[in-house]
Design a protein around this motif. Structure first.
Motif, PDB file in Angstrom:
ATOM      1  N   ARG A 117       0.805  -1.302  -0.053  1.00 36.76           N
ATOM      2  CA  ARG A 117      -0.096   0.009   0.066  1.00 36.76           C
ATOM      3  C   ARG A 117       0.818   1.121  -0.001  1.00 36.76           C
ATOM      4  NH1 ARG A 117      -2.247  -2.933   4.284  1.00 36.76           N
ATOM      5  NH2 ARG A 117      -1.351  -1.517   5.628  1.00 36.76           N
ATOM      6  N   LEU A 118       2.044   1.102  -0.179  1.00 33.97           N
ATOM      7  CA  LEU A 118       2.969   2.201  -0.033  1.00 33.97           C
ATOM      8  C   LEU A 118       2.657   3.306  -0.874  1.00 33.97           C
ATOM      9  CD1 LEU A 118       5.420   3.203   1.683  1.00 33.97           C
ATOM     10  CD2 LEU A 118       7.027   2.189  -0.344  1.00 33.97           C
ATOM     11  N   ASP A 119       2.278   3.231  -2.034  1.00 33.63           N
ATOM     12  CA  ASP A 119       1.886   4.435  -3.076  1.00 33.63           C
ATOM     13  C   ASP A 119       0.566   5.110  -2.737  1.00 33.63           C
ATOM     14  OD1 ASP A 119      -0.032   2.017  -3.512  1.00 33.63           O
ATOM     15  OD2 ASP A 119       0.004   2.451  -5.850  1.00 33.63           O
ATOM     16  N   THR A 120      -0.191   4.505  -1.427  1.00 32.92           N
ATOM     17  CA  THR A 120      -1.333   5.454  -0.893  1.00 32.92           C
ATOM     18  C   THR A 120      -0.833   6.447   0.080  1.00 32.92           C
ATOM     19  OG1 THR A 120      -1.957   3.870   0.772  1.00 32.92           O
ATOM     20  CG2 THR A 120      -2.888   3.489  -1.494  1.00 32.92           C
ATOM     21  N   TRP A 121       0.613   6.441   0.630  1.00 35.08           N
ATOM     22  CA  TRP A 121       1.043   7.005   1.590  1.00 35.08           C
ATOM     23  C   TRP A 121       1.165   8.616   1.166  1.00 35.08           C
ATOM     24  CZ3 TRP A 121       4.858   4.137   5.293  1.00 35.08           C
ATOM     25  CH2 TRP A 121       4.340   3.027   5.686  1.00 35.08           C
ATOM     26  N   HIS A 122       1.228   9.420   1.595  1.00 34.31           N
ATOM     27  CA  HIS A 122       1.436  10.793   1.545  1.00 34.31           C
ATOM     28  C   HIS A 122       2.776  11.109   1.221  1.00 34.31           C
ATOM     29  CE1 HIS A 122       0.491  15.245   1.383  1.00 34.31           C
ATOM     30  NE2 HIS A 122       1.499  15.557   2.506  1.00 34.31           N
ATOM     31  N   ASP A 123       3.152  11.438   0.121  1.00 36.70           N
ATOM     32  CA  ASP A 123       4.463  11.867  -0.352  1.00 36.70           C
ATOM     33  C   ASP A 123       5.601  10.880  -0.157  1.00 36.70           C
ATOM     34  OD1 ASP A 123       3.774  14.467  -0.714  1.00 36.70           O
ATOM     35  OD2 ASP A 123       4.446  15.304   0.755  1.00 36.70           O
ATOM     36  N   TRP A 124       5.056   9.739  -0.604  1.00 36.03           N
ATOM     37  CA  TRP A 124       5.671   8.359  -0.442  1.00 36.03           C
ATOM     38  C   TRP A 124       7.187   8.542  -1.075  1.00 36.03           C
ATOM     39  CZ3 TRP A 124       7.304   4.602  -3.968  1.00 36.03           C
ATOM     40  CH2 TRP A 124       6.513   4.576  -5.317  1.00 36.03           C
ATOM     41  N   HIS A 125       7.082   8.867  -2.135  1.00 36.19           N
ATOM     42  CA  HIS A 125       8.424   9.196  -2.765  1.00 36.19           C
ATOM     43  C   HIS A 125       9.534  10.035  -1.874  1.00 36.19           C
ATOM     44  CE1 HIS A 125       6.110   8.283  -6.521  1.00 36.19           C
ATOM     45  NE2 HIS A 125       7.490   7.640  -6.835  1.00 36.19           N
ATOM     46  N   ASP A 126       9.127  10.803  -1.072  1.00 35.64           N
ATOM     47  CA  ASP A 126      10.097  11.492  -0.381  1.00 35.64           C
ATOM     48  C   ASP A 126      10.436  10.617   0.855  1.00 35.64           C
ATOM     49  OD1 ASP A 126       9.409  13.712  -1.689  1.00 35.64           O
ATOM     50  OD2 ASP A 126       8.041  14.709  -0.297  1.00 35.64           O
ATOM     51  N   LEU A 127       9.930   9.506   1.095  1.00 33.25           N
ATOM     52  CA  LEU A 127      10.520   8.916   2.165  1.00 33.25           C
ATOM     53  C   LEU A 127      11.838   8.293   2.128  1.00 33.25           C
ATOM     54  CD1 LEU A 127       7.339   6.400   2.805  1.00 33.25           C
ATOM     55  CD2 LEU A 127       7.986   8.441   4.198  1.00 33.25           C
ATOM     56  N   PHE A 128      12.504   8.133   0.843  1.00 39.43           N
ATOM     57  CA  PHE A 128      13.804   7.525   0.265  1.00 39.43           C
ATOM     58  C   PHE A 128      15.042   8.480   0.865  1.00 39.43           C
ATOM     59  CE2 PHE A 128      10.514   5.185  -2.037  1.00 39.43           C
ATOM     60  CZ  PHE A 128      11.036   4.038  -1.740  1.00 39.43           C
ATOM     61  N   ALA A 129      14.420  10.000   0.732  1.00 39.46           N
ATOM     62  CA  ALA A 129      15.270  10.818   0.967  1.00 39.46           C
ATOM     63  C   ALA A 129      15.658  11.012   2.548  1.00 39.46           C
ATOM     64  CB  ALA A 129      15.106  12.278   0.328  1.00 39.46           C
ATOM     65  N   LEU A 130      14.575  10.517   3.387  1.00 42.12           N
ATOM     66  CA  LEU A 130      14.667  10.685   4.811  1.00 42.12           C
ATOM     67  C   LEU A 130      15.134   9.377   5.430  1.00 42.12           C
ATOM     68  CD1 LEU A 130      11.228  12.281   4.988  1.00 42.12           C
ATOM     69  CD2 LEU A 130      13.595  13.445   5.441  1.00 42.12           C
ATOM     70  N   ALA A 131      15.204   8.061   5.069  1.00 40.91           N
ATOM     71  CA  ALA A 131      15.503   7.074   5.749  1.00 40.91           C
ATOM     72  C   ALA A 131      15.649   5.762   4.529  1.00 40.91           C
ATOM     73  CB  ALA A 131      14.369   6.557   6.704  1.00 40.91           C
ATOM     74  N   PRO A 146       2.559  -9.804  -8.126  1.00 39.04           N
ATOM     75  CA  PRO A 146       1.132  -8.856  -8.390  1.00 39.04           C
ATOM     76  C   PRO A 146       0.590  -8.233  -7.395  1.00 39.04           C
ATOM     77  CG  PRO A 146       0.557 -11.284  -8.141  1.00 39.04           C
ATOM     78  CD  PRO A 146       2.121 -10.977  -8.214  1.00 39.04           C
ATOM     79  N   ASP A 147       1.092  -8.410  -6.150  1.00 36.33           N
ATOM     80  CA  ASP A 147       0.562  -7.621  -4.883  1.00 36.33           C
ATOM     81  C   ASP A 147       1.215  -6.079  -4.832  1.00 36.33           C
ATOM     82  OD1 ASP A 147      -1.328  -9.350  -4.232  1.00 36.33           O
ATOM     83  OD2 ASP A 147      -0.122 -10.641  -2.935  1.00 36.33           O
ATOM     84  N   ILE A 148       2.342  -5.980  -5.335  1.00 33.85           N
ATOM     85  CA  ILE A 148       3.128  -4.935  -5.058  1.00 33.85           C
ATOM     86  C   ILE A 148       3.020  -4.038  -6.191  1.00 33.85           C
ATOM     87  CG2 ILE A 148       5.488  -3.960  -4.677  1.00 33.85           C
ATOM     88  CD1 ILE A 148       4.582  -5.809  -2.664  1.00 33.85           C
ATOM     89  N   PRO A 149       2.412  -2.726  -6.067  1.00 34.96           N
ATOM     90  CA  PRO A 149       2.374  -1.818  -7.294  1.00 34.96           C
ATOM     91  C   PRO A 149       3.604  -1.553  -7.993  1.00 34.96           C
ATOM     92  CG  PRO A 149       1.381  -0.692  -5.228  1.00 34.96           C
ATOM     93  CD  PRO A 149       2.249  -2.105  -5.012  1.00 34.96           C
ATOM     94  N   ALA A 150       3.454  -1.456  -9.258  1.00 34.54           N
ATOM     95  CA  ALA A 150       4.697  -1.450 -10.155  1.00 34.54           C
ATOM     96  C   ALA A 150       5.434  -0.322  -9.892  1.00 34.54           C
ATOM     97  CB  ALA A 150       4.145  -1.179 -11.731  1.00 34.54           C
ATOM     98  N   ALA A 151       5.072   0.887  -9.484  1.00 35.32           N
ATOM     99  CA  ALA A 151       5.746   2.093  -9.330  1.00 35.32           C
ATOM    100  C   ALA A 151       6.756   1.716  -7.978  1.00 35.32           C
ATOM    101  CB  ALA A 151       5.079   3.336  -9.327  1.00 35.32           C
ATOM    102  N   VAL A 152       6.082   1.221  -6.979  1.00 40.01           N
ATOM    103  CA  VAL A 152       6.504   0.950  -5.663  1.00 40.01           C
ATOM    104  C   VAL A 152       7.727  -0.071  -5.950  1.00 40.01           C
ATOM    105  CG1 VAL A 152       6.451  -0.117  -3.454  1.00 40.01           C
ATOM    106  CG2 VAL A 152       4.645   1.682  -4.398  1.00 40.01           C
ATOM    107  N   ALA A 153       7.521  -1.230  -6.642  1.00 43.86           N
ATOM    108  CA  ALA A 153       8.509  -2.086  -6.883  1.00 43.86           C
ATOM    109  C   ALA A 153       9.556  -1.393  -7.685  1.00 43.86           C
ATOM    110  CB  ALA A 153       7.774  -3.381  -7.878  1.00 43.86           C
ATOM    111  N   ALA A 154       9.443  -0.811  -8.705  1.00 42.23           N
ATOM    112  CA  ALA A 154      10.490  -0.306  -9.618  1.00 42.23           C
ATOM    113  C   ALA A 154      11.416   0.706  -8.512  1.00 42.23           C
ATOM    114  CB  ALA A 154       9.890   0.651 -10.638  1.00 42.23           C
ATOM    115  N   GLU A 155      10.848   1.443  -7.662  1.00 39.60           N
ATOM    116  CA  GLU A 155      11.756   2.464  -6.835  1.00 39.60           C
ATOM    117  C   GLU A 155      12.375   1.543  -5.877  1.00 39.60           C
ATOM    118  OE1 GLU A 155      13.281   6.065  -5.975  1.00 39.60           O
ATOM    119  OE2 GLU A 155      11.226   6.116  -7.160  1.00 39.60           O
ATOM    120  N   PHE A 156      11.530   0.467  -5.261  1.00 40.12           N
ATOM    121  CA  PHE A 156      12.346  -0.341  -4.182  1.00 40.12           C
ATOM    122  C   PHE A 156      13.623  -0.983  -4.827  1.00 40.12           C
ATOM    123  CE2 PHE A 156      12.748  -3.288  -0.770  1.00 40.12           C
ATOM    124  CZ  PHE A 156      12.313  -2.555   0.278  1.00 40.12           C
TER     125      PHE A 156
END
Length: 222
Positions: A117-131, A146-156
């Motif tokens: 559900r990470l792509d539903t979190w507020h400003d989720w892309h900004d998390l990586f700059a902080l931690a 299939p359970d991981i959103p494609a954008a989340v999987a690619a970033e991770f």
């Protein structure tokens, strides 16, 4: 290899209503993998949930009892409770980065269900700059499943490193502990507690001191 930073702090947030052995196993896994100096446990007032049963103070008390035996410094961080409103993870990480400094390695812990559900979190892309983001998953977990959103999987995946590399940088990387086979639901725990089904035995999903606290305060009863 770059030398580890002087401070490697694990961050574990959750509603903890109640806290259970899955939370403890998640923290203990990454304390062991990363050799962390500190665990910050952050009881939350999550914007995606409502109808919490235990009070903020009770949830903080239960968290302190659950993690008392970990082999690192444990801090119950009450900042989200003290805000008195639902809050976003990114807000808390910004506050922690300001408090702990730009050089501390901050490792935010989550289960695979949160990654889904990470792509539903507020400003989720900004998390990586902080931690760093650290995920505990069952054996056989697939980041490209299939359970991981494609954008989340690619970033991770673009940031994925071995756990022993995390504490050499302050933020921006990811790791997976693929062998944490824990499936515990706080909702099911509350239902079982209401029915009086939990006893003090090795099969209980609740740490014994926490179960004592629940009984003493008559929590989760019908």
């Amino acid at each position: 290899m770059t030398a580890p930073l002087s401070s490697c702090v694990l961050l574990l947030g959750g509603s903890f209503d109640p806290i259970h052995n899955g939370h403890v196993a998640l923290a203990a896994t990454f304390v062991r993998l990363l050799g962390a100096s500190e665990l910050r446990v952050i009881p939350t007032v999550p914007w995606q949930k409502s109808s919490l049963v235990a009070t903020p103070d009770q949830r903080a008390d239960m968290a302190a009892l659950a993690f008392a035996d970990l082999p690192c410094r444990v801090v119950i961080d009450r900042q989200e409770l003290e805000r008195g409103r639902p809050t976003y993870t990114v807000e808390t990480l910004r506050a922690l980065r300001a408090e702990l400094g730009q050089d501390a390695a901050l490792c935010f812990l989550m289960g695979a269900d949160q990654l889904q559900r990470l792509d539903t979190w507020h400003d989720w892309h900004d998390l990586f700059a902080l931690a760093h983001l650290c995920v505990a998953a069952r054996p056989g977990f697939m980041l490209d499943g299939p359970d991981i959103p494609a954008a989340v999987a690619a970033e991770f995946r673009s940031r994925l490193v071995a756990p022993e590399q995390l504490c050499a940088r302050p933020a921006g990387q990811t790791c997976i502990a693929p062998d944490l086979a824990v499936d515990i639901s706080s909702t099911r725990i509350r239902q079982a507690l209401a029915a009086g089904n939990y006893q003090h035995d090795s099969g209980s999903p609740i740490p014994a001191p926490v179960l004592d606290y629940i009984e003493q305060h008559n929590l989760y009863k019908k």
